[in-house]
Design an enzyme around this catalytic site. Sequence first.
Site, PDB file in Angstrom:
ATOM      1  N   CYS A  12      11.612  -5.518   5.951  1.00 56.39           N
ATOM      2  CA  CYS A  12      12.680  -4.730   5.321  1.00 56.39           C
ATOM      3  C   CYS A  12      14.046  -5.050   5.917  1.00 56.39           C
ATOM      4  O   CYS A  12      15.064  -5.068   5.214  1.00 56.39           O
ATOM      5  CB  CYS A  12      12.442  -3.232   5.510  1.00 56.39           C
ATOM      6  SG  CYS A  12      10.971  -2.594   4.714  1.00 56.39           S
ATOM      7  N   THR A 145       8.563   7.511   6.625  1.00 56.49           N
ATOM      8  CA  THR A 145       7.538   7.193   5.637  1.00 56.49           C
ATOM      9  C   THR A 145       7.135   8.430   4.851  1.00 56.49           C
ATOM     10  O   THR A 145       7.145   9.549   5.373  1.00 56.49           O
ATOM     11  CB  THR A 145       6.280   6.598   6.322  1.00 56.49           C
ATOM     12  OG1 THR A 145       5.179   6.654   5.402  1.00 56.49           O
ATOM     13  CG2 THR A 145       5.888   7.367   7.567  1.00 56.49           C
ATOM     14  N   SER A 195      -2.600   8.420  10.170  1.00 56.78           N
ATOM     15  CA  SER A 195      -2.914   7.387  11.169  1.00 56.78           C
ATOM     16  C   SER A 195      -1.977   7.588  12.355  1.00 56.78           C
ATOM     17  O   SER A 195      -0.999   8.336  12.267  1.00 56.78           O
ATOM     18  CB  SER A 195      -2.692   5.979  10.599  1.00 56.78           C
ATOM     19  OG  SER A 195      -1.294   5.715  10.499  1.00 56.78           O
ATOM     20  N   TYR A 197       0.075   5.409  13.448  1.00 56.67           N
ATOM     21  CA  TYR A 197       1.392   4.937  13.006  1.00 56.67           C
ATOM     22  C   TYR A 197       2.156   6.051  12.297  1.00 56.67           C
ATOM     23  O   TYR A 197       3.309   6.343  12.622  1.00 56.67           O
ATOM     24  CB  TYR A 197       1.248   3.716  12.079  1.00 56.67           C
ATOM     25  CG  TYR A 197       2.403   3.586  11.126  1.00 56.67           C
ATOM     26  CD1 TYR A 197       3.679   3.278  11.595  1.00 56.67           C
ATOM     27  CD2 TYR A 197       2.246   3.824   9.756  1.00 56.67           C
ATOM     28  CE1 TYR A 197       4.759   3.196  10.724  1.00 56.67           C
ATOM     29  CE2 TYR A 197       3.311   3.745   8.882  1.00 56.67           C
ATOM     30  CZ  TYR A 197       4.567   3.438   9.368  1.00 56.67           C
ATOM     31  OH  TYR A 197       5.628   3.380   8.519  1.00 56.67           O
ATOM     32  N   HIS A 198       1.507   6.666  11.313  1.00 59.80           N
ATOM     33  CA  HIS A 198       2.206   7.723  10.575  1.00 59.80           C
ATOM     34  C   HIS A 198       2.590   8.873  11.506  1.00 59.80           C
ATOM     35  O   HIS A 198       3.638   9.481  11.370  1.00 59.80           O
ATOM     36  CB  HIS A 198       1.328   8.237   9.429  1.00 59.80           C
ATOM     37  CG  HIS A 198       1.158   7.246   8.316  1.00 59.80           C
ATOM     38  ND1 HIS A 198       0.019   6.492   8.163  1.00 59.80           N
ATOM     39  CD2 HIS A 198       1.996   6.853   7.327  1.00 59.80           C
ATOM     40  CE1 HIS A 198       0.161   5.700   7.106  1.00 59.80           C
ATOM     41  NE2 HIS A 198       1.350   5.898   6.574  1.00 59.80           N
ATOM     42  N   LYS A 201       5.837   8.625  13.216  1.00 59.46           N
ATOM     43  CA  LYS A 201       6.986   8.974  12.376  1.00 59.46           C
ATOM     44  C   LYS A 201       7.196  10.491  12.348  1.00 59.46           C
ATOM     45  O   LYS A 201       8.310  10.962  12.130  1.00 59.46           O
ATOM     46  CB  LYS A 201       6.788   8.436  10.956  1.00 59.46           C
ATOM     47  CG  LYS A 201       6.684   6.919  10.878  1.00 59.46           C
ATOM     48  CD  LYS A 201       8.047   6.247  11.056  1.00 59.46           C
ATOM     49  CE  LYS A 201       7.926   4.745  10.868  1.00 59.46           C
ATOM     50  NZ  LYS A 201       9.224   4.058  10.880  1.00 59.46           N
TER      51      LYS A 201
HETATM   52  N1  LIG Z   1       7.007  -2.125   4.653  1.00 58.00           N
HETATM   53  C1  LIG Z   1       6.778  -0.952   4.083  1.00 58.00           C
HETATM   54  O1  LIG Z   1       6.117  -0.863   3.044  1.00 58.00           O
HETATM   55  C2  LIG Z   1       7.319   0.294   4.702  1.00 58.00           C
HETATM   56  C3  LIG Z   1       7.050   1.527   4.076  1.00 58.00           C
HETATM   57  C4  LIG Z   1       7.542   2.697   4.642  1.00 58.00           C
HETATM   58  C5  LIG Z   1       8.290   2.641   5.812  1.00 58.00           C
HETATM   59  N2  LIG Z   1       8.547   1.440   6.404  1.00 58.00           N
HETATM   60  C6  LIG Z   1       9.310   1.437   7.644  1.00 58.00           C
HETATM   61  O2  LIG Z   1      10.373   0.518   7.602  1.00 58.00           O
HETATM   62  C7  LIG Z   1      10.574  -0.074   8.885  1.00 58.00           C
HETATM   63  C8  LIG Z   1      10.526  -1.582   8.765  1.00 58.00           C
HETATM   64  O3  LIG Z   1       9.251  -1.958   8.236  1.00 58.00           O
HETATM   65  P1  LIG Z   1       8.904  -3.474   7.972  1.00 58.00           P
HETATM   66  O4  LIG Z   1       7.892  -3.514   6.906  1.00 58.00           O
HETATM   67  O5  LIG Z   1      10.156  -4.235   7.829  1.00 58.00           O
HETATM   68  O6  LIG Z   1       8.164  -3.844   9.353  1.00 58.00           O
HETATM   69  P2  LIG Z   1       8.237  -5.238  10.186  1.00 58.00           P
HETATM   70  O7  LIG Z   1       7.177  -5.132  11.203  1.00 58.00           O
HETATM   71  O8  LIG Z   1       8.243  -6.389   9.253  1.00 58.00           O
HETATM   72  O9  LIG Z   1       9.677  -5.131  10.878  1.00 58.00           O
HETATM   73  C9  LIG Z   1       9.918  -4.379  12.013  1.00 58.00           C
HETATM   74  C10 LIG Z   1      10.814  -5.213  12.929  1.00 58.00           C
HETATM   75  O10 LIG Z   1      11.119  -4.456  14.093  1.00 58.00           O
HETATM   76  C11 LIG Z   1      10.962  -5.266  15.237  1.00 58.00           C
HETATM   77  N3  LIG Z   1      10.624  -4.385  16.376  1.00 58.00           N
HETATM   78  C12 LIG Z   1       9.515  -3.611  16.564  1.00 58.00           C
HETATM   79  N4  LIG Z   1       9.571  -2.977  17.745  1.00 58.00           N
HETATM   80  C13 LIG Z   1      10.750  -3.325  18.323  1.00 58.00           C
HETATM   81  C14 LIG Z   1      11.368  -3.018  19.560  1.00 58.00           C
HETATM   82  N5  LIG Z   1      10.778  -2.193  20.465  1.00 58.00           N
HETATM   83  N6  LIG Z   1      12.584  -3.551  19.843  1.00 58.00           N
HETATM   84  C15 LIG Z   1      13.188  -4.385  18.956  1.00 58.00           C
HETATM   85  N7  LIG Z   1      12.638  -4.734  17.773  1.00 58.00           N
HETATM   86  C16 LIG Z   1      11.423  -4.216  17.455  1.00 58.00           C
HETATM   87  C17 LIG Z   1       9.858  -6.246  14.878  1.00 58.00           C
HETATM   88  O11 LIG Z   1       9.947  -7.456  15.634  1.00 58.00           O
HETATM   89  C18 LIG Z   1      10.114  -6.490  13.391  1.00 58.00           C
HETATM   90  O12 LIG Z   1      10.960  -7.602  13.173  1.00 58.00           O
HETATM   91  C19 LIG Z   1       9.465   0.450   9.774  1.00 58.00           C
HETATM   92  O13 LIG Z   1       9.953   1.466  10.607  1.00 58.00           O
HETATM   93  C20 LIG Z   1       8.461   0.984   8.803  1.00 58.00           C
HETATM   94  O14 LIG Z   1       7.730   2.063   9.365  1.00 58.00           O
HETATM   95  C21 LIG Z   1       8.074   0.268   5.860  1.00 58.00           C
END
Ligand SMILES: NC(=O)c1ccc[n+]([C@@H]2O[C@H](COP(=O)([O-])OP(=O)(O)OC[C@H]3O[C@@H](n4cnc5c(N)ncnc54)[C@H](O)[C@@H]3O)[C@@H](O)[C@H]2O)c1
Lengths: 413, 413
Positions: A12, A145, A195, A197-198, A201
Amino acid sequence: MKVAILGGDGFCGWPAALHLSDQGHDVVIVDNLSRRAIDAELGAQSLTPIRSIDERIAAWKEVSGRQLGFENIDIARDYEVLLDFLIREAPDAVIHFAEQRAAPYSMKSSWHKRYTVDNNTNATNNLLAAIVESGRDIHLVHLGTMGVYGYGTAGMKIPEGYLDVEVTADEDEHGNPTEPHRISQEILYPSNPGSIYHMTKVLDQHLFAFYAKNDSLRITDLHQGIIWGTHTDQTIRDERLINRFDYDGDYGTVLNRFLMQAAVGHPLTVHGTGGQTRAFIHLRDMVRCIQIALENPPSSGDRVKIFNQMTETHRVRDLARLIAEISGATVEMVPNPRKESAENELHVVNETFLKLGLKPTTLSEGLLQEVEETARRYADRADLSKIPARSLWTEQQHAGEPATPADEPAVVG
Amino acid sequence: MKVAILGGDGFCGWPAALHLSDQGHDVVIVDNLSRRAIDAELGAQSLTPIRSIDERIAAWKEVSGRQLGFENIDIARDYEVLLDFLIREAPDAVIHFAEQRAAPYSMKSSWHKRYTVDNNTNATNNLLAAIVESGRDIHLVHLGTMGVYGYGTAGMKIPEGYLDVEVTADEDEHGNPTEPHRISQEILYPSNPGSIYHMTKVLDQHLFAFYAKNDSLRITDLHQGIIWGTHTDQTIRDERLINRFDYDGDYGTVLNRFLMQAAVGHPLTVHGTGGQTRAFIHLRDMVRCIQIALENPPSSGDRVKIFNQMTETHRVRDLARLIAEISGATVEMVPNPRKESAENELHVVNETFLKLGLKPTTLSEGLLQEVEETARRYADRADLSKIPARSLWTEQQHAGEPATPADEPAVVG
Ligand SMILES: NC(=O)c1ccc[n+]([C@@H]2O[C@H](COP(=O)([O-])OP(=O)(O)OC[C@H]3O[C@@H](n4cnc5c(N)ncnc54)[C@H](O)[C@@H]3O)[C@@H](O)[C@H]2O)c1
Ligand SMILES: NC(=O)c1ccc[n+]([C@@H]2O[C@H](COP(=O)([O-])OP(=O)(O)OC[C@H]3O[C@@H](n4cnc5c(N)ncnc54)[C@H](O)[C@@H]3O)[C@@H](O)[C@H]2O)c1
């Protein structure tokens, strides 16, 4: 506006960074690249050939003329570096994507549970404490989420974060007994995460509520549905800008699993009855929502602003049918690795973004393109052995028994 | 019964360990002695001359003939050691006192906020994950706080953890629209913590709810009021068994501050108007409550069992008056370092423990003894410069302005 994107190398974060840069904002990415390390741990990789962060940034410079900043900071560990970054860069807003975001990964083992809680809770708390310590008035936008609500709602639509409730009171304001009477109040929607993870949040929500109240921080929490789609108007401009597409059992969401299976001629595997209903939003709409949230910040002293960031809901078996129709794949029912209700309703209020101008891309328009432009195009890169979900939710299941189905959610069920 | 007491070198954990050992249980203490290290950090020490954990254990052996086990484990850091301990010792129950427990300490600086969140959240999550991984059916009893409820309640008594609410529904169970109708549900009481410390106890609640639901762990969470009193029937048997008495600005609770001030002839310093109402329980009743909780565990699959562990409530200014009367001290009003409501009501349901046989020691009976046997007796050990509370809640206050008063609590206010 100067915008810092934490987790800006992720699925994202990367398209959000490009979109905001394209809009003329001054964007700097912070990421510890842990997601790429997890690919290595799992022996999995993005279906799409994503480039290194340096190559991505150089390509964007070439294509758009715009420079993205990048800093490799572990925001859960390197507090002083993060604080220094906020003071030095002085962003107007921080978008916080930097968490471990896969439910199955968070349930794989004790280590994965602990990593997810430790990483996500400290990431968020460090960021909040650093904003306070920096003394700067930074708008924090966090990606939450829909899963904090718990998935089932029979009886009502899920509101945007807060719920009107009535309780029975039997005292006046001085604590003297009275006849029982009803009083009403708006509360944070009771959570029921499915979960670890959830659950992180949910913990984030309580961190936000505290810092908004105690320190008057300006915070927007976006309760996001499952993202689908891979490309945006920016990522499509050069193959070196391509976004990640996860299809493995841990990180691949249900839709991506179906797309991959369709592309390689495998039956679409539906967990349980497929009666689970989920909320979805296209990647393109997600980046627009981030922009809208940035443009509509809360005021200092406001409670946390919560938006439901989703555009449609579908039952998993209906999704499978839709993709089967488009692609000619067959559908196969398999045991559910999760502990969850077999069937649930899900009706969600998402008025705020629609009122603020979001025009949703619907699954029925976009799915075919997704099958063709992503799943079929890169199908030869797929490792089919990585598709099945292998994380189990309970010790019961590790012992070979099915999980007892989860109870219905807290408030409504 | 074999009982592990995490945090068993602390103010509550030590007398609980002695009480349960005296009852014939096989008790083993786990503690990383961080509380003693914090005394060193703050340049403060217990008013009472507490002995080293080894000397304490040796003295108890001498006095009672009973052996207490001890292991130095940081449960927030040394997961593998903790897991190994649970498997090897196979306790029937674990009492979890092992957290950073002072609100002012948790607000001292960014570092203290982060230490408190990191220590408490990882301690609890490690313990939960280790119980699951151990595969053993261990009853977990946790010490929570009345502070998760937020302090004010106008209109109703605070129930034991769960709240009956009604919401307006406008769908049937299949999601079809209906006339608006009311549906009712019991939810976790909406939280409104007043400090980072209290907030970590809210996070704990959500960890417990998840593991009880997903892993069917048996968990009791005791929402405890402020403990007063220093001695129990066991600690009084030998001076080497004496319990800690904190009177410094960070760890000393309001009552201990007043007791110390009375003992040394200093005016009793009331923060703000003294209209804050707090819940109290004597140390002697606390150890009985722990015993009762152990004897009345939830069943596997039950939701978290929550008891309110308090016996009376008092306004801070009334407490000051009571102690002034007993001791002849004067009362002085000083600015409030906390961000909180100036005045609040507090009515609490505490039926469960009373029904299960608790006979409360009341403040009016016990206070005089406390002034004499503890505060006056050890007054010459006191460092008066450590009494004032120096932690400030907000940047506003650091800049010399008063904190804007906090809003009223979530549900009832
Ligand atoms: N992808 C989905 O469908 C979805 C749905 C609902 C919510 N989200 C939320 O959106 C956010 C992004 O999701 P995504 O799908 O892009 O995930 P992703 O894992 O692709 O991206 C997360 C990024 O954060 C970085 N990261 C994690 N921990 C870190 C830390 N301690 N310090 C620095 N960087 C760190 C990772 O390297 C990664 O590049 C998340 O918080 C996720 O919970 C995503
Ligand atoms: N004292 C009160 O008035 C009161 C009121 C309500 C709730 N409580 C709760 O009761 C519990 C005990 O409180 P207390 O007053 O005895 O506090 P305390 O600080 O005297 O005792 C806590 C003990 O836990 C240990 N500890 C902390 N972190 C640890 C870790 N990571 N690993 C191993 N040991 C660790 C400390 O060394 C200390 O001995 C706390 O959880 C507190 O929140 C206390």
